[in-house]
Write an enzyme that holds these catalytic residues in place. Structure first.
Site, mmCIF file in Angstrom:
data_model
loop_
_atom_site.group_PDB
_atom_site.id
_atom_site.type_symbol
_atom_site.label_atom_id
_atom_site.label_comp_id
_atom_site.label_asym_id
_atom_site.label_seq_id
_atom_site.Cartn_x
_atom_site.Cartn_y
_atom_site.Cartn_z
ATOM 1 N N CYS A 26 0.912 -0.928 -0.375
ATOM 2 C CA CYS A 26 0.204 -0.063 -0.215
ATOM 3 C C CYS A 26 1.050 1.198 -0.078
ATOM 4 O O CYS A 26 2.231 1.348 0.685
ATOM 5 C CB CYS A 26 -0.784 0.080 1.042
ATOM 6 S SG CYS A 26 0.308 0.480 2.751
ATOM 7 N N HIS A 31 7.110 -6.747 7.713
ATOM 8 C CA HIS A 31 7.255 -8.284 7.729
ATOM 9 C C HIS A 31 6.931 -8.906 6.595
ATOM 10 O O HIS A 31 6.646 -9.930 6.575
ATOM 11 C CB HIS A 31 6.058 -9.390 8.835
ATOM 12 C CG HIS A 31 5.872 -7.889 10.526
ATOM 13 N ND1 HIS A 31 6.818 -8.212 11.377
ATOM 14 C CD2 HIS A 31 4.858 -6.969 10.899
ATOM 15 C CE1 HIS A 31 6.936 -7.390 12.185
ATOM 16 N NE2 HIS A 31 5.668 -6.354 11.934
ATOM 17 N N HIS A 65 2.822 2.604 10.426
ATOM 18 C CA HIS A 65 1.606 2.333 11.062
ATOM 19 C C HIS A 65 2.046 3.264 12.185
ATOM 20 O O HIS A 65 0.395 4.011 13.273
ATOM 21 C CB HIS A 65 2.549 1.234 12.198
ATOM 22 C CG HIS A 65 2.019 -0.015 11.261
ATOM 23 N ND1 HIS A 65 1.031 -0.284 11.038
ATOM 24 C CD2 HIS A 65 2.894 -1.521 11.702
ATOM 25 C CE1 HIS A 65 1.248 -1.624 10.224
ATOM 26 N NE2 HIS A 65 2.372 -1.615 10.657
ATOM 27 N N CYS A 123 1.618 6.512 7.562
ATOM 28 C CA CYS A 123 1.368 6.443 6.610
ATOM 29 C C CYS A 123 0.313 8.394 7.137
ATOM 30 O O CYS A 123 -0.169 8.230 8.311
ATOM 31 C CB CYS A 123 0.630 5.676 5.976
ATOM 32 S SG CYS A 123 -0.628 6.227 5.381
ATOM 33 N N GLU A 143 -0.649 0.130 15.333
ATOM 34 C CA GLU A 143 -1.378 1.098 14.392
ATOM 35 C C GLU A 143 -2.076 1.683 15.175
ATOM 36 O O GLU A 143 -2.561 2.534 15.890
ATOM 37 C CB GLU A 143 -2.056 0.573 12.921
ATOM 38 C CG GLU A 143 -2.321 2.375 13.134
ATOM 39 C CD GLU A 143 -3.389 1.752 11.491
ATOM 40 O OE1 GLU A 143 -3.377 0.595 10.962
ATOM 41 O OE2 GLU A 143 -4.736 2.670 11.161
ATOM 42 N N CYS A 145 -9.439 2.299 5.291
ATOM 43 C CA CYS A 145 -8.181 3.128 4.416
ATOM 44 C C CYS A 145 -9.285 2.417 3.001
ATOM 45 O O CYS A 145 -9.104 1.676 2.855
ATOM 46 C CB CYS A 145 -6.948 2.436 4.628
ATOM 47 S SG CYS A 145 -5.887 3.276 3.587
ATOM 48 N N SER A 165 -0.660 -11.506 9.351
ATOM 49 C CA SER A 165 -0.735 -9.798 9.161
ATOM 50 C C SER A 165 -3.026 -10.196 9.109
ATOM 51 O O SER A 165 -3.691 -11.260 7.815
ATOM 52 C CB SER A 165 -0.570 -9.782 8.021
ATOM 53 O OG SER A 165 -1.662 -8.909 6.551
ATOM 54 N N SER A 207 2.034 -4.956 3.204
ATOM 55 C CA SER A 207 3.303 -6.002 3.413
ATOM 56 C C SER A 207 3.977 -6.105 2.781
ATOM 57 O O SER A 207 5.222 -6.866 2.407
ATOM 58 C CB SER A 207 3.334 -5.938 4.506
ATOM 59 O OG SER A 207 2.827 -5.234 5.672
HETATM 60 S S1 SF4 Z 1 -3.636 3.197 6.484
HETATM 61 FE FE1 SF4 Z 1 -2.616 1.729 6.180
HETATM 62 S S2 SF4 Z 1 -3.375 0.642 4.502
HETATM 63 FE FE2 SF4 Z 1 -3.412 2.070 3.983
HETATM 64 S S3 SF4 Z 1 -1.735 3.575 3.308
HETATM 65 FE FE3 SF4 Z 1 -1.830 3.674 5.230
HETATM 66 S S4 SF4 Z 1 -0.694 2.031 5.789
HETATM 67 FE FE4 SF4 Z 1 -1.295 1.612 4.031
#
Ligand code: SF4
Length: 329
Positions: A23, A51, A84, A106, A136, A199, A227, A272
Site C-alpha cells: 500500500c 514483516h 503504522h 502513513c 497502529e 483505508c 497479518s 506488506s
Molecule cells: S492506512 Fe494503512 S493500509 Fe492504508 S495506505 Fe496507510 S499504511 Fe497502508
C-alpha cells in the site's frame, strides 16, 4: 521436492489481482528508509518497517537496522517511524534525545490520529475498532488513552451506554465489520458520531481480490502469517465460494495436492507483500502444478501475469525496475 511429475499438472492460468503489492503507506516508509541510507546516514527503523523476509534482507544489505526501542538507536543515527505511526510520547522522546526522526507514518494514519484527538477534545466516549496490540492501535491509543478497543463481535458487549459516543476504526479493519459495529452502537448512545477511517486501499484490495476469486478455481493469498489484512483476504475468498490457501512466500508452496484438477489460480497479497513476491508465487504455481506447456514457460507467464496486474493506476511497488515496466504495460 514433491512436485507433480512432468505432465501431471492441470493449471493453465495464474491471475494476479490488480492493485496489490505494498500500500502507499508501506511503500513510502520503505522508500524513506532507503533514501536515508542512500544519503549516507546511519539509519534505523523503529520496529520492522514491514514483516517481509525479502524486504528486511534488502534493507539490511543497505545498512538499515531495525531496533525495538529508541534506547537502541545509535547516537547520530536517523530513525524512521514506520507507516503504522507511534504514540506522541515516542516522538517527544526522540526529539528530547536529539535524534533525527524521519516520519514514515502513513498520511491516512496521521489523519486518523488527528480525528481521534478531536474526538477526545470534544468529550466523546470513544470506541476504536481494532486489533488490541497492533502497532497502529497502540499508536492511536497514545492520542486517546481512554478509548475502548474492541475487535470481534464477542467483545462488543463491553461497550457501555453513554450520551455522546464516537466510533472510529483502525485502517485495515474489514468494512463489513465496521458497518455492523456502527449499527450495533446506534442503540447505545443518544448521540453517535461515526468516523469511517477504513483505508481506501483496504477497500480496493478486497474488491479486486473478490473479483479475481470469482474468476478462478483456487486462490493463493500471500502475506505475513499474523497479518490481519491478509487473513481477511483469505476469509473473503472463502465467502465468495472459492477455496483459498494462505502462504508467506513462494517457498511455502511445496505440495501440489491443493492444485489437483485446478485450471485457473488467482493470487493476491496483503499490504506488506511486495508485488514481486506475487510474481514469484505465480511462477512457482506454474512449475509445481502447470501443464507441461505452462511449466516450460513458467517464468515468462509469471512476468506477464504481473504486467497485467501492475497497471500504472495499480502501481504499488517501491522498486524503480517495476515502475518502468508498469508504465510500459
Ligand atoms: S492506512 Fe494503512 S493500509 Fe492504508 S495506505 Fe496507510 S499504511 Fe497502508
Amino acid at each position: 521436492m514433491c512436485e507433480h511429475p512432468e505432465g501431471m499438472g492441470t493449471v493453465q492460468e495464474v491471475r494476479i489481482a490488480k492493485r496489490t503489492g505494498f500500500c502507499y503507506g508501506v511503500r513510502e516508509a520503505i522508500d524513506k528508509a532507503k533514501e536515508s541510507a542512500a544519503a549516507g546516514n546511519l539509519t534505523h527503523t523503529l520496529g520492522q518497517v514491514v514483516h517481509n523476509e525479502g524486504v528486511v534482507r534488502e534493507l539490511t544489505q543497505l545498512g538499515v537496522r531495525s531496533v525495538e526501542s529508541l534506547d537502541d538507536v545509535d547516537h547520530g543515527a536517523a530513525v524512521v517511524i514506520r507507516a503504522h505511526g507511534v504514540k506522541p510520547e515516542v516522538m517527544q522522546r526522540a526529539e528530547a534525545r536529539g535524534l533525527e526522526v524521519i516520519d514514515g507514518t502513513c498520511t491516512w494514519v496521521i489523519q486518523e490520529q488527528r480525528q481521534l484527538q478531536e474526538l477526545v477534545d470534544e468529550g466523546y466516549t470513544i470506541v476504536l475498532l481494532g486489533t488490541p496490540k497492533h502497532p497502529e492501535v497502540v499508536g492511536l491509543l497514545g492520542f486517546a488513552p481512554d478509548a475502548i478497543v474492541v475487535d470481534d463481535e464477542a467483545d462488543w458487549d463491553r461497550i457501555p451506554r453513554r450520551k455522546r459516543m464516537a466510533l472510529i476504526t483502525q485502517s485495515t479493519q474489514p468494512p463489513w465489520k465496521f458497518e455492523k459495529l456502527a449499527a450495533f452502537m446506534v442503540n447505545r448512545a443518544h448521540e453517535l458520531k461515526i468516523l469511517n477511517t477504513v483505508c481506501p486501499v483496504t477497500i480496493r484490495r478486497q474488491e479486486d481480490t473478490l473479483e479475481t476469486a470469482q474468476a478462478v478455481d483456487l486462490m493463493v493469498v500471500v502475506g505475513g502469517r499474523h497479518s490481519a489484512n491478509t487473513k481477511e483476504l483469505t476469509r473473503l475468498c472463502e465467502i465468495a465460494g472459492t477455496r483459498a490457501i494462505q502462504i508467506e512466500n513462494a517457498k511455502d508452496l511445496t505440495d501440489p495436492a491443493p492444485f489437483d484438477a485446478v485450471v485457473a489460480v488467482g493470487v493476491t497479497g496483503g499490504t506488506s507483500t511486495p508485488i514481486e513476491d506475487l510474481r514469484d508465487v505465480a511462477e512457482r504455481i506454474y512449475l509445481l502444478a502447470g501443464t507441461p506447456a505452462e511449466q516450460a514457460r513458467a517464468s515468462e507467464l509469471a512476468r506477464r501475469a504481473l504486467d497485467a496486474a501492475a497497471t500504472p493506476a495499480g502501481r504499488t511497488t517501491s522498486l524503480p525496475e517495476r515502475k518502468v515496466a508498469a508504465g510500459a504495460a
